[in-house]
Design a protein around this motif. Sequence first.
Motif, PDB file in Angstrom:
ATOM      1  N   LEU A 165       0.838  -1.205   0.000  1.00  0.00           N
ATOM      2  CA  LEU A 165       0.000   0.000   0.000  1.00  0.00           C
ATOM      3  C   LEU A 165       0.868   1.249   0.000  1.00  0.00           C
ATOM      4  CD1 LEU A 165      -2.680  -1.222   2.566  1.00  0.00           C
ATOM      5  CD2 LEU A 165      -2.778  -1.295   0.071  1.00  0.00           C
ATOM      6  N   VAL A 166       1.559   1.472  -1.118  1.00  0.00           N
ATOM      7  CA  VAL A 166       2.398   2.666  -1.244  1.00  0.00           C
ATOM      8  C   VAL A 166       2.082   3.362  -2.565  1.00  0.00           C
ATOM      9  CG1 VAL A 166       4.272   1.739   0.160  1.00  0.00           C
ATOM     10  CG2 VAL A 166       4.313   1.395  -2.321  1.00  0.00           C
ATOM     11  N   THR A 167       2.318   4.664  -2.591  1.00  0.00           N
ATOM     12  CA  THR A 167       2.119   5.449  -3.805  1.00  0.00           C
ATOM     13  C   THR A 167       3.437   5.544  -4.576  1.00  0.00           C
ATOM     14  OG1 THR A 167       2.693   7.554  -2.761  1.00  0.00           O
ATOM     15  CG2 THR A 167       0.379   6.828  -2.621  1.00  0.00           C
ATOM     16  N   ALA A 168       3.342   5.953  -5.833  1.00  0.00           N
ATOM     17  CA  ALA A 168       4.547   6.147  -6.636  1.00  0.00           C
ATOM     18  C   ALA A 168       5.439   7.222  -6.021  1.00  0.00           C
ATOM     19  CB  ALA A 168       4.161   6.515  -8.070  1.00  0.00           C
ATOM     20  N   ALA A 169       4.829   8.249  -5.458  1.00  0.00           N
ATOM     21  CA  ALA A 169       5.622   9.322  -4.848  1.00  0.00           C
ATOM     22  C   ALA A 169       6.419   8.799  -3.653  1.00  0.00           C
ATOM     23  CB  ALA A 169       4.709  10.468  -4.419  1.00  0.00           C
TER      24      ALA A 169
END
Length: 338
Positions: free
Chosen positions: A318-322
């Motif tokens: 559960l991580v974003t590209a940023a």
Amino acid sequence: MPHLVTFGEIMMRLAPPNHERLAQAPALAVTYGGGEANVGAALAQLGLPAAHAGCFPDNPLGRAAAGHFRRYGVDMRPCVFSETGRLGLYFLEVGASLRPSRIVYDRAESAFARLDPAAFDWPTILDGARWLHWTGITPAISAAAARACAAAIAEARRRGLTVSADVNYRRNLWQYGQKAQDVMPPLVAGCDLVVCTEGDAEDLFGIRPAAGAPNGFASVAGQLIARFPQIKQVIATRRDTQSASHERICGLLFQDGQYYETVPYDIAPVVDRIGGGDAFLAGFIYGATAYADDPARALAFATAAAALKHTIPGDVNLVTAAEVEHLVAGNTTGRLLR
């Protein structure tokens, strides 16, 4: 329309809290996971739409498993709900320090193992998609699942999709009378990208590093591409496990005769390593899309994504590209972000 379509089994995961053992646990935490669907969910968090094709029992457990991945943005409409079979389970003891984590599977006679290959309309499922992903777990589960996987790959090839596989050899899963060494090569022959360690290459394809080769992975990857010319890229992670609570990982890539290796990430404490390989592949798919002309950057993104997964409970990254790019840029102190 989905960027990626995945095909495989999703199971319920049951784990004692607080590093307890099953024998002492008064309760079990419930989540859901599957090697292929984990990739789709991680990619959806990164901003690329994903869909999953699978088979669930038509009961509250099956609907809960599908709903779990729908919650993380995966399109579950290609899934089939069956009147026969059950939801597979796995029980996880999360290790600590010198005690390794341990998994016990309870997946026999699952709805996925008993699926009807004709239930999947691959031309419709893959319409508009750019990528198909499967793992070696899927054809290991049953002859029916292997036939469905072969049909998906054939349709993806007809449509010009990129096809990837994590070959992920699980010796104990191949129980239905066919050998992995016979089933897997024709499926892998339809792939553009494979995740394959040196050990899996030897077990599945009899490929070993050439005598005197200075780099075992590059040697094996080169031989794999020579045998299966459709393959353009071979990737893997290299782990240096210090303990159940401490991992060092780096990413490996062989492409166009060149070998790439990332800087290692030192991860301690490890919160949950399950799904780390799936996070790596999702990161590479994202990186190959965002940085198509820069394989080293794509690999760096994938490895950082896998490292972050080790800090997150559950199967899904559960991580974003940023957030991944923040780590790629060298921000490893974990300093509070406001």
